[in-house]
Motif scaffolding. Structure first.
Motif, PDB file in Angstrom:
ATOM      1  N   VAL A 186       4.513   0.248   7.871  1.00 51.95           N
ATOM      2  CA  VAL A 186       5.476   1.120   7.198  1.00 51.95           C
ATOM      3  C   VAL A 186       6.627   1.351   8.179  1.00 51.95           C
ATOM      4  O   VAL A 186       6.434   1.300   9.386  1.00 51.95           O
ATOM      5  CB  VAL A 186       4.842   2.461   6.768  1.00 51.95           C
ATOM      6  CG1 VAL A 186       3.601   2.226   5.916  1.00 51.95           C
ATOM      7  CG2 VAL A 186       4.493   3.337   7.958  1.00 51.95           C
ATOM      8  N   GLY A 214       1.458  13.633   0.511  1.00 48.17           N
ATOM      9  CA  GLY A 214       2.069  12.393   0.036  1.00 48.17           C
ATOM     10  C   GLY A 214       1.193  11.731  -1.013  1.00 48.17           C
ATOM     11  O   GLY A 214      -0.035  11.823  -0.980  1.00 48.17           O
ATOM     12  N   PHE A 220       2.828   8.984  -3.813  1.00 47.37           N
ATOM     13  CA  PHE A 220       3.489   7.701  -4.090  1.00 47.37           C
ATOM     14  C   PHE A 220       2.679   6.878  -5.093  1.00 47.37           C
ATOM     15  O   PHE A 220       2.687   5.650  -5.048  1.00 47.37           O
ATOM     16  CB  PHE A 220       3.719   6.909  -2.798  1.00 47.37           C
ATOM     17  CG  PHE A 220       4.200   7.759  -1.655  1.00 47.37           C
ATOM     18  CD1 PHE A 220       5.460   8.337  -1.705  1.00 47.37           C
ATOM     19  CD2 PHE A 220       3.400   8.012  -0.564  1.00 47.37           C
ATOM     20  CE1 PHE A 220       5.911   9.149  -0.672  1.00 47.37           C
ATOM     21  CE2 PHE A 220       3.839   8.826   0.460  1.00 47.37           C
ATOM     22  CZ  PHE A 220       5.090   9.393   0.414  1.00 47.37           C
ATOM     23  N   ALA A 236       0.855  -1.187   0.000  1.00 45.32           N
ATOM     24  CA  ALA A 236       0.000   0.000   0.000  1.00 45.32           C
ATOM     25  C   ALA A 236       0.888   1.234   0.000  1.00 45.32           C
ATOM     26  O   ALA A 236       1.931   1.256   0.659  1.00 45.32           O
ATOM     27  CB  ALA A 236      -0.880   0.005   1.241  1.00 45.32           C
ATOM     28  N   ALA A 237       0.456   2.268  -0.737  1.00 49.07           N
ATOM     29  CA  ALA A 237       1.221   3.524  -0.734  1.00 49.07           C
ATOM     30  C   ALA A 237       1.176   4.151   0.656  1.00 49.07           C
ATOM     31  O   ALA A 237       2.174   4.656   1.142  1.00 49.07           O
ATOM     32  CB  ALA A 237       0.662   4.489  -1.772  1.00 49.07           C
ATOM     33  N   ALA A 238       0.012   4.095   1.277  1.00 47.30           N
ATOM     34  CA  ALA A 238      -0.151   4.566   2.654  1.00 47.30           C
ATOM     35  C   ALA A 238       0.406   5.968   2.888  1.00 47.30           C
ATOM     36  O   ALA A 238       1.105   6.212   3.869  1.00 47.30           O
ATOM     37  CB  ALA A 238       0.482   3.569   3.636  1.00 47.30           C
ATOM     38  N   MET A 275       0.509   9.656   4.207  1.00 45.07           N
ATOM     39  CA  MET A 275       0.018  10.053   5.538  1.00 45.07           C
ATOM     40  C   MET A 275      -1.335  10.770   5.470  1.00 45.07           C
ATOM     41  O   MET A 275      -2.138  10.682   6.387  1.00 45.07           O
ATOM     42  CB  MET A 275       1.035  10.957   6.235  1.00 45.07           C
ATOM     43  CG  MET A 275       2.353  10.278   6.586  1.00 45.07           C
ATOM     44  SD  MET A 275       2.165   8.727   7.498  1.00 45.07           S
ATOM     45  CE  MET A 275       1.331   9.294   8.944  1.00 45.07           C
TER      46      MET A 275
END
Lengths: 167, 727
Positions: B657, B239, B241, B185-187, B189
């Motif tokens: 993460v 963020g 990604f 997952a890019a996750a 923030m």
């Protein structure tokens, strides 16, 4: 629920849904969106504020439980034209990228520096009597604040620099 | 006045000749003071008086149809305004650069977690409560949720060069291993967020989006309105990604609800929504084969992979992207298999392809080195091809050998010792290396520059997702116009501004940077004309224009605004030459022999990535990527229930993460001087993804060196490391 909060040295009377978190009160009711919501579950630290001087995840605090409490948010630490030493160090050391976790990192670091100067030990402290500001101590104590851009080493450089400035 | 420039030939290195001296410098981000003071406005921060709150409702079946949504189940909740379903709602975020609506499933459910409705209420608390309580009745269908059980599996034609089978069967030494990597997952923030507001038939959307030019079309197509009636604002993005490349379900829901209710609507995904519905990186299974002579000349390379995605998505993780151009062989072969499954859709997550492909590829190469008894750095050096192994194109600029040599020297590689030979108590210590590679691109981009006196404004719909766009565009314009960067204002993330590439594929700085440079160059020509000198004799520095023995202050020369816009796009150089960033990653790890815990002690990345525009932000990007390498090697894995496909690791306590404590203080990055003349007019290469490409491989190779054992299923969590140690 009627609650009186002191936020950044200013008193606010709020009348909130009892389910409202301190985070949502700050952001949506008091016009202080600098505190960020990253997970709403106390897992990321983006919402860190100072509650009576100690760092907490404001997403885990119900506003109604904090009548009479003093809260400091990122807006109370400094403004763009009057930054705190820690905020300046984050800019200088690029201790961020997207900036979303940054208010939480700075609030957390502000409290952490005080915890260390108060002598509070951590899991990695060699000596329970005198806490130091080593990289390992900072890494341990800041681990409640995730940064997906992964500026971690630079965040710790910034904190170390700011603490030098203070000395 | 517009200027369309096509990159058909190398351009002069003008940024090296200009005199302001700000290009490449480690300038602080101009947006920094806002970010550190909490005054940078992200999508969800822009609350308005009349705004109401939407919370997405997720499907709790794997596949089927929503038969009925029982609104009466939530009507009694104080503050609930509406439960909205709409045929225009979208199933998942658009893929990067789609420019059109993603799948609009109507009442169909395609995966567990799919948004099926939005509940809107006067307060967030009421909307959240109602979204959880809403009674939904379904008709269910069977569907495969794992690649292993899928019956819809398609294997593509192999991509080949030379005769792999002949080369393989003639190889004296071979490695043939199969690896797996978990879904990622890019996750970011900032959870995906949107605030929509309508006025006179037009919608303004504040949303966390990376590619505004494309997102505008995606929203227009989703809503069935003309793009001229859509404005998107994304000046700050928490963020991306890859996860915010395309318009998301929260944005579609906010726009639809706001239109229906006639009020601004904010929809912010819960962290759980983000894991459920935002495009994941596919899990992979990879078979890597290396054949070589005993002397260490690689003769055969094959890298075959299986990935997955849901029906209706064109994306397949390009696992072997870097494997096709890193090393030479007599025969190369690459085959991809795609399994269709009913789970969270897959798409681009930072360095799609390299991020997982290089974990396996570089680990297999390390195993070959071990089998040959050749140092892994040396084996890589000995097998760098003259030209692109698949199509024979020359490399535009490649300092991979220098990166490997320089890194080995700096890292103390010579003291590495034999596998399993270094120990500190219960910890076994090892070092690993991997190459880094990430293909480089130039995407059509426009930018506008305005100069009045000694103050300039740069305007483009380009975004800054933390990459440093505000800094580098200010530096480019300042360098070209001879200004202090503080005299350049950069305006981004507004779809009313000239359309840029957006942030993705590490091409943002190349593309938007080049367009800004070309627009500023047009202004230089006008300054030269105003001064009365030839353009190539013009020098601009600190607000002064000089040339042909004339001199004037810009404040005197440019009393009325000079405005120029330029557009850049890729041309013949992208066909004649192959451009990629290259580098070498080194890692030192400690592996606990009783717990299987792996601690990364230090990392070094030596990279050649073209001209560096800002040494500070470039370093941050590189370090961030390397830390993603730690995550992919050691901690990150999205896990789904094999019965119904629902995401089990749907928060940040379960999807791991890297945190501060996972990351050593010693994360060193070295940039080797380079200009890529074939890449774009400013000789840059992408930076955002090279850091992750290969970084995890170096860590996995360090584990093997520390312990003498190899893990083949990634991430190398303690249980897997222990199993390898016990094997």
């Amino acid at each position: 629920m009627k609650t009186t909060l002191t936020v950044n040295a200013r008193e606010y009377d709020v009348d909130n849904d009892p389910r409202r978190t301190l985070l949502d009160t700050l952001r949506d009711d008091l016009g202080l969106p600098g505190t960020k919501k990253g997970c709403d579950h106390g897992q990321c630290g983006a919402c860190t504020v100072l509650l009576n001087g100690e760092r907490v995840n404001s997403c885990l605090c119900l506003t109604a439980m904090h009548d009479g409490d003093e809260i400091t948010t990122i807006e109370g630490i400094g403004s763009p034209d009057k930054l705190s030493a820690l905020q300046e160090a984050f800019v200088k050391h690029d201790g961020y990228q997207c900036g979303y976790c940054t208010p939480g990192q700075i609030m957390s670091a502000t409290a952490m520096l005080k915890e260390i100067s108060d002598g509070a030990p951590s899991y990695v402290s060699d000596d329970l009597q005198t806490a130091s500001l080593s990289d390992a101590e900072m890494a341990e104590r800041m681990s409640g604040n995730l940064c997906r851009c992964s500026a971690y080493p630079l965040i710790r450089e910034a904190i170390a620099m700011a603490s030098e400035v203070k000395k | 006045m517009k200027d369309h420039f096509t990159m058909d030939a190398p351009q002069p290195r003008l940024l090296d000749e200009m005199k302001q001296g700000v290009i490449g410098t480690p300038m602080d981000r101009p947006d920094g003071p806002q970010k550190v003071s909490g005054t940078a406005g992200y999508a969800a921060d822009h609350t308005t008086e009349n705004m109401v709150h939407g919370v997405l409702v997720r499907a709790t079946i794997t596949r089927g149809r929503v038969r009925q949504i029982d609104k009466s189940s939530v009507e009694a909740i104080d503050g609930v305004i509406d439960v909205i379903t709409d045929a225009r709602m979208i199933r998942n975020p658009a893929q990067g650069m789609a420019g059109s609506a993603p799948v609009q499933p109507g009442d169909a459910v395609h995966y567990h977690g799919q948004p099926i409705a939005v509940v809107v209420a006067e307060t967030f608390e009421a909307a959240r409560d109602a979204a959880q309580r809403l009674a939904v009745h379904y008709e269910t269908e069977e569907a495969a949720v794992t690649p292993e059980t899928s019956t819809d599996v398609e294997t593509g034609e192999p991509e080949t060069a030379g005769d792999f089978e002949a080369a393989w069967s003639g190889s004296e030494v071979t490695v043939d291993k199969t690896y797996t990597t978990g879904a990622h997952a890019a996750a970011a923030m900032e959870p995906h967020a949107a605030i929509a507001e309508w006025k006179d038939g037009a919608v303004t959307l504040r949303s966390a989006l990376q590619m505004v030019r494309f997102n505008k079309k995606e929203l227009a197509d989703t809503l069935g309105i003309d793009p001229s009636n859509v404005r998107i604002l994304a000046p700050f993005i928490g963020g991306g990604f890859g996860s915010k490349l395309g318009l998301g379900p929260e944005a579609a829901a906010a726009a639809i609800a706001a239109e229906k209710l006639g009020r601004p609507v904010r929809v912010v995904m819960t962290r759980q929504n983000v894991f459920d519905t935002v495009l994941r990186r596919s899990e992979t299974s990879q078979r890597v084969r290396f054949g070589a002579t005993k002397a260490g000349k690689i003769t055969a390379i094959a890298h075959d992979d299986r990935v997955s995605n849901i029906d209706g998505e064109g994306f397949a993780e390009p696992v072997t992207q870097a494997s096709q151009f890193l090393y030479g062989a007599d025969g190369l072969s690459f085959t991809q298999t795609l399994a269709r499954i009913a789970t969270t859709p897959a798409g681009s997550v930072r360095a799609p392809g390299e991020a997982v492909g290089m974990l396996a590829f570089e680990a297999a190469l390390d195993e070959l080195a071990e089998k040959l008894g050749i140092d892994p750095v040396q084996l890589r050096l000995d097998n760098l091809p003259e030209t692109h192994p698949m199509d024979g194109r020359p490399y535009s600029a490649r300092r991979l050998a220098d990166c490997l040599k320089d890194g080995a020297e700096r890292f103390g590689w010579a003291d590495r010792g034999a596998p399993g030979s270094r120990r500190e108590g219960d910890w076994q210590i090892g070092m690993g290396v991997a190459s880094a590679a990430r293909a480089n691109m130039l995407i059509k981009s426009s930018s506008r520059v305005r100069l009045t006196g000694n103050r300039a404004i740069v305007e483009t719909d380009m975004t800054d997702i933390g990459t440093g766009t505000y800094a580098i565009l200010a530096q480019i314009a300042a360098e070209a116009l001879g200004l202090d960067p503080s005299h350049v204002e950069v305006r981004l993330g507004d779809s009313d501004l000239p359309g840029a590439s957006g942030s993705g594929g590490s091409f943002g700085a190349n593309s938007a940077g080049s367009a800004t440079f070309l627009a500023a160059k047009k202004i230089r020509a006008r300054i030269a004309e105003a001064l009365g000198c030839a353009e190539d004799s013009l020098t601009l520095q600190n607000g002064l224009a000089r040339g042909d023995n004339r001199e004037a202050a810009l404040t005197d020369l440019v009393t009325e605004e000079f405005l120029e816009e330029a557009t850049v796009k890729a041309g013949k150089t992208s066909e004649s030459h192959f451009s990629s960033g290259f580098g070498a990653h080194f890692a030192e790890v400690a592996v606990h022999e009783w717990t299987g815990e792996v601690r990364v002690r230090r990392m070094l990345g030596v990279m050649s990535m073209g001209r560096i525009l800002n040494e500070k932000t470039a370093r941050s990007q590189a370090i961030g990527g390397m830390i993603w390498g730690i995550g992919s090697a050691l901690t990150e894995e999205m896990q789904s229930d094999p019965r119904d496909g629902h995401v089990v690791t749907r928060d940040l306590a379960n999807y791991h993460v890297p945190a501060h404590a996972d990351v050593p203080g010693q994360m060193q990055v070295v940039f080797l001087e380079e200009r890529d003349d074939y890449a774009n007019p400013i000789q840059t290469k992408g930076i955002g993804e090279l850091g992750i490409s290969g970084a995890g491989g170096a860590i996995l190779n360090a584990i093997a060196h520390a312990t003498g054992r190899r893990v083949y299923d990634y991430p190398a969590t303690p249980d897997r490391v222990l199993a390898a140690l016990d094997a």
